[in-house]
Design a protein around this motif. Sequence first.
Motif, PDB file in Angstrom:
ATOM      1  N   LYS A 138       0.809  -1.217   0.000  1.00 26.57           N
ATOM      2  CA  LYS A 138       0.000   0.000   0.000  1.00 26.57           C
ATOM      3  C   LYS A 138       0.842   1.266   0.000  1.00 26.57           C
ATOM      4  CE  LYS A 138      -3.931  -2.221   2.312  1.00 26.57           C
ATOM      5  NZ  LYS A 138      -4.862  -2.179   3.460  1.00 26.57           N
ATOM      6  N   ARG A 139       2.156   1.110   0.201  1.00 28.20           N
ATOM      7  CA  ARG A 139       3.045   2.284   0.201  1.00 28.20           C
ATOM      8  C   ARG A 139       3.573   2.503  -1.208  1.00 28.20           C
ATOM      9  NH1 ARG A 139       6.914  -0.091   4.671  1.00 28.20           N
ATOM     10  NH2 ARG A 139       6.522  -1.850   3.277  1.00 28.20           N
ATOM     11  N   VAL A 140       2.813   3.282  -1.962  1.00 26.98           N
ATOM     12  CA  VAL A 140       3.085   3.487  -3.383  1.00 26.98           C
ATOM     13  C   VAL A 140       3.366   4.959  -3.651  1.00 26.98           C
ATOM     14  CG1 VAL A 140       2.166   3.224  -5.716  1.00 26.98           C
ATOM     15  CG2 VAL A 140       1.583   1.553  -3.942  1.00 26.98           C
ATOM     16  N   TRP A 141       4.358   5.193  -4.523  1.00 34.32           N
ATOM     17  CA  TRP A 141       4.727   6.559  -4.907  1.00 34.32           C
ATOM     18  C   TRP A 141       4.660   6.686  -6.430  1.00 34.32           C
ATOM     19  CZ3 TRP A 141       6.928   3.770  -1.075  1.00 34.32           C
ATOM     20  CH2 TRP A 141       7.020   4.351   0.199  1.00 34.32           C
ATOM     21  N   MET A 142       4.307   7.885  -6.906  1.00 39.92           N
ATOM     22  CA  MET A 142       4.333   8.148  -8.342  1.00 39.92           C
ATOM     23  C   MET A 142       5.777   8.251  -8.797  1.00 39.92           C
ATOM     24  SD  MET A 142       1.413   8.149  -9.805  1.00 39.92           S
ATOM     25  CE  MET A 142       1.751   9.006 -11.330  1.00 39.92           C
ATOM     26  N   ILE A 143       6.091   7.602  -9.893  1.00 41.20           N
ATOM     27  CA  ILE A 143       7.464   7.567 -10.371  1.00 41.20           C
ATOM     28  C   ILE A 143       7.938   8.924 -10.855  1.00 41.20           C
ATOM     29  CG2 ILE A 143       6.873   6.963 -12.752  1.00 41.20           C
ATOM     30  CD1 ILE A 143       9.328   5.061 -12.686  1.00 41.20           C
ATOM     31  N   THR A 144       7.013   9.799 -11.229  1.00 45.36           N
ATOM     32  CA  THR A 144       7.384  11.109 -11.761  1.00 45.36           C
ATOM     33  C   THR A 144       7.507  12.181 -10.677  1.00 45.36           C
ATOM     34  OG1 THR A 144       5.027  11.454 -12.230  1.00 45.36           O
ATOM     35  CG2 THR A 144       6.433  10.742 -14.061  1.00 45.36           C
ATOM     36  N   PHE A 146       7.249  11.258  -7.028  1.00 47.36           N
ATOM     37  CA  PHE A 146       7.583  10.610  -5.760  1.00 47.36           C
ATOM     38  C   PHE A 146       6.603  10.969  -4.643  1.00 47.36           C
ATOM     39  CE2 PHE A 146      11.615  10.767  -8.081  1.00 47.36           C
ATOM     40  CZ  PHE A 146      11.934   9.423  -8.100  1.00 47.36           C
ATOM     41  N   LYS A 147       5.392  11.372  -5.027  1.00 45.16           N
ATOM     42  CA  LYS A 147       4.342  11.630  -4.057  1.00 45.16           C
ATOM     43  C   LYS A 147       3.518  10.366  -3.870  1.00 45.16           C
ATOM     44  CE  LYS A 147       3.886  16.584  -5.031  1.00 45.16           C
ATOM     45  NZ  LYS A 147       2.969  17.666  -5.483  1.00 45.16           N
ATOM     46  N   ARG A 148       2.982  10.172  -2.665  1.00 42.80           N
ATOM     47  CA  ARG A 148       2.198   8.985  -2.365  1.00 42.80           C
ATOM     48  C   ARG A 148       0.950   8.931  -3.233  1.00 42.80           C
ATOM     49  NH1 ARG A 148       3.227   6.376   2.634  1.00 42.80           N
ATOM     50  NH2 ARG A 148       1.472   5.053   2.065  1.00 42.80           N
ATOM     51  N   THR A 149       0.591   7.727  -3.654  1.00 46.92           N
ATOM     52  CA  THR A 149      -0.603   7.527  -4.464  1.00 46.92           C
ATOM     53  C   THR A 149      -1.218   6.179  -4.113  1.00 46.92           C
ATOM     54  OG1 THR A 149      -1.480   7.569  -6.720  1.00 46.92           O
ATOM     55  CG2 THR A 149       0.619   6.419  -6.382  1.00 46.92           C
ATOM     56  N   GLU A 150      -2.335   5.875  -4.706  1.00 47.05           N
ATOM     57  CA  GLU A 150      -3.049   4.637  -4.411  1.00 47.05           C
ATOM     58  C   GLU A 150      -2.468   3.463  -5.199  1.00 47.05           C
ATOM     59  OE1 GLU A 150      -5.550   4.085  -2.201  1.00 47.05           O
ATOM     60  OE2 GLU A 150      -5.143   6.134  -1.545  1.00 47.05           O
ATOM     61  N   PRO A 151      -2.476   2.267  -4.603  1.00 45.88           N
ATOM     62  CA  PRO A 151      -2.022   1.073  -5.331  1.00 45.88           C
ATOM     63  C   PRO A 151      -2.849   0.884  -6.599  1.00 45.88           C
ATOM     64  CG  PRO A 151      -2.236   0.591  -3.002  1.00 45.88           C
ATOM     65  CD  PRO A 151      -2.842   1.953  -3.208  1.00 45.88           C
ATOM     66  N   GLY A 152      -2.193   0.471  -7.676  1.00 47.07           N
ATOM     67  CA  GLY A 152      -2.888   0.262  -8.935  1.00 47.07           C
ATOM     68  C   GLY A 152      -2.933   1.480  -9.823  1.00 47.07           C
ATOM     69  N   THR A 153      -2.457   2.619  -9.304  1.00 47.58           N
ATOM     70  CA  THR A 153      -2.431   3.841 -10.106  1.00 47.58           C
ATOM     71  C   THR A 153      -1.359   3.733 -11.182  1.00 47.58           C
ATOM     72  OG1 THR A 153      -3.123   5.152  -8.183  1.00 47.58           O
ATOM     73  CG2 THR A 153      -2.152   6.352 -10.046  1.00 47.58           C
ATOM     74  N   ASP A 154      -1.681   4.146 -12.393  1.00 43.95           N
ATOM     75  CA  ASP A 154      -0.687   4.135 -13.465  1.00 43.95           C
ATOM     76  C   ASP A 154       0.505   4.994 -13.067  1.00 43.95           C
ATOM     77  OD1 ASP A 154      -2.248   2.565 -15.105  1.00 43.95           O
ATOM     78  OD2 ASP A 154      -3.214   4.268 -16.085  1.00 43.95           O
ATOM     79  N   GLY A 155       1.698   4.388 -13.110  1.00 42.48           N
ATOM     80  CA  GLY A 155       2.897   5.133 -12.742  1.00 42.48           C
ATOM     81  C   GLY A 155       3.295   4.978 -11.295  1.00 42.48           C
ATOM     82  N   GLY A 156       2.511   4.208 -10.534  1.00 39.27           N
ATOM     83  CA  GLY A 156       2.836   3.999  -9.127  1.00 39.27           C
ATOM     84  C   GLY A 156       3.900   2.928  -8.958  1.00 39.27           C
ATOM     85  N   VAL A 157       4.853   3.181  -8.075  1.00 39.12           N
ATOM     86  CA  VAL A 157       5.909   2.196  -7.784  1.00 39.12           C
ATOM     87  C   VAL A 157       6.037   2.042  -6.276  1.00 39.12           C
ATOM     88  CG1 VAL A 157       7.208   2.663  -9.898  1.00 39.12           C
ATOM     89  CG2 VAL A 157       7.701   3.981  -7.840  1.00 39.12           C
ATOM     90  N   VAL A 198      14.833  -1.841 -16.601  1.00 37.85           N
ATOM     91  CA  VAL A 198      14.721  -0.617 -17.410  1.00 37.85           C
ATOM     92  C   VAL A 198      13.344  -0.567 -18.071  1.00 37.85           C
ATOM     93  CG1 VAL A 198      15.538   0.538 -19.513  1.00 37.85           C
ATOM     94  CG2 VAL A 198      17.190  -0.317 -17.843  1.00 37.85           C
ATOM     95  N   GLY A 199      12.926  -1.688 -18.660  1.00 38.06           N
ATOM     96  CA  GLY A 199      11.615  -1.744 -19.286  1.00 38.06           C
ATOM     97  C   GLY A 199      10.484  -1.589 -18.292  1.00 38.06           C
ATOM     98  N   CYS A 200      10.653  -2.181 -17.111  1.00 34.07           N
ATOM     99  CA  CYS A 200       9.621  -2.097 -16.075  1.00 34.07           C
ATOM    100  C   CYS A 200       9.426  -0.662 -15.592  1.00 34.07           C
ATOM    101  CB  CYS A 200       9.997  -3.007 -14.907  1.00 34.07           C
ATOM    102  SG  CYS A 200       8.710  -3.163 -13.638  1.00 34.07           S
ATOM    103  N   PHE A 201      10.532   0.030 -15.353  1.00 35.41           N
ATOM    104  CA  PHE A 201      10.450   1.431 -14.932  1.00 35.41           C
ATOM    105  C   PHE A 201       9.928   2.316 -16.063  1.00 35.41           C
ATOM    106  CE2 PHE A 201      13.757   0.360 -11.589  1.00 35.41           C
ATOM    107  CZ  PHE A 201      12.881   0.518 -10.530  1.00 35.41           C
ATOM    108  N   ALA A 202      10.298   1.982 -17.296  1.00 32.46           N
ATOM    109  CA  ALA A 202       9.785   2.732 -18.447  1.00 32.46           C
ATOM    110  C   ALA A 202       8.271   2.579 -18.541  1.00 32.46           C
ATOM    111  CB  ALA A 202      10.447   2.240 -19.732  1.00 32.46           C
ATOM    112  N   ASP A 203       7.778   1.377 -18.232  1.00 30.25           N
ATOM    113  CA  ASP A 203       6.336   1.121 -18.220  1.00 30.25           C
ATOM    114  C   ASP A 203       5.642   2.025 -17.205  1.00 30.25           C
ATOM    115  OD1 ASP A 203       3.839  -0.364 -17.106  1.00 30.25           O
ATOM    116  OD2 ASP A 203       4.247  -1.379 -18.998  1.00 30.25           O
TER     117      ASP A 203
END
Length: 241
Positions: A138-144, A146-157, A198-203
Motif C-alpha cells: 500500500k506504500r506506493v509513490w508516483m514515479i514522476t 515521488f508523491k504517495r498515491t493509491e495502489p494500482g495507479t498508473d505510474g505507481g511504484v 529498465v523496461g519495467c520502470f519505463a512502463d
Amino acid sequence: MELLELIIIIVMAGLLSILAQYLGLLTFDGAVASLGVGLVIGLFGSTEWLLILIIFATLGFAATMIGLTRKKARGLQEGLYGERMYKNILAVGLVPCIFAIIYFLTGDHYELMTIGYIASIAVAAADTIASEIGVKDKRVWMITTFKRTEPGTDGGVSLFGTAVALAAATATTAIGWVLMFGLTFDVLFFVPVIAGMVGCFADSFLGATIESRGYISKYANNAITAGVGAVFAIVVYVLMF
C-alpha cells in the motif's frame, strides 16, 4: 526443421493455450492469440525460446492467482476474474515474435538475438509480477513526482513491487540463460536482468505520463517498453563486444 520438432512445438503451444483457457486464465480470443504467438516463436525462433515463453506464462498465471480474491475486492485484477484477452497476449508477445522473425530471416547473430529475446521476456515478467504481487504493497509513490498515491495507479511504484520485479527479471533471465547457454556464467547474464528493470520502470513512467492522459493504451505501453528493454540489451551487448 524436422517433423518431430514441428509436432513438439505445436503440442507445446497448443497445450499452453488450451489449459490456460480451461482454467479461466485466458479468454477464447486470448487463447487463440497465445497459440499464434507460441507458434511464431517456436517455428521462427527455436523450441528453447518457446519453452522460455511457456515458463514465463506459467509464472505469470500463478502470480495472477495469488491473492486474487483481495485484488478483485479492490478492483485491481486483470479483466473480470483475472483472465487475459488477446490484447494482453499480443502486447507482451509482439516484441518476442519480432525477434524470432528477424532471427529466422537473417539466420545469424544467434547470441545477440537470444539476449534481446530474453530481455523482452524479462521486461514482461518484471512488469507482470510487479503488477500482480507488488500491488499488495500500500506504500506506493508516483514515479514522476515521488508523491504517495493509491495502489494500482498508473505510474505507481513501491519498494516491494520493485523487489519482486527484480526477482522476476532475474529468475526469467536465469531460466533463459540455462536453456540457451547452459550452466556457464558470463557477465552478459546481467544484461537482460537490467534490461528487464529498465523496461519495467519505463512502463511506470509512460503509465504516469502519456498512458494516464489517454495518448496510448496499457497494451501499447507494454509493447513499447518490451521493445525498450530489448533494444537496451542489444545496445549494451554491441558496446561490450
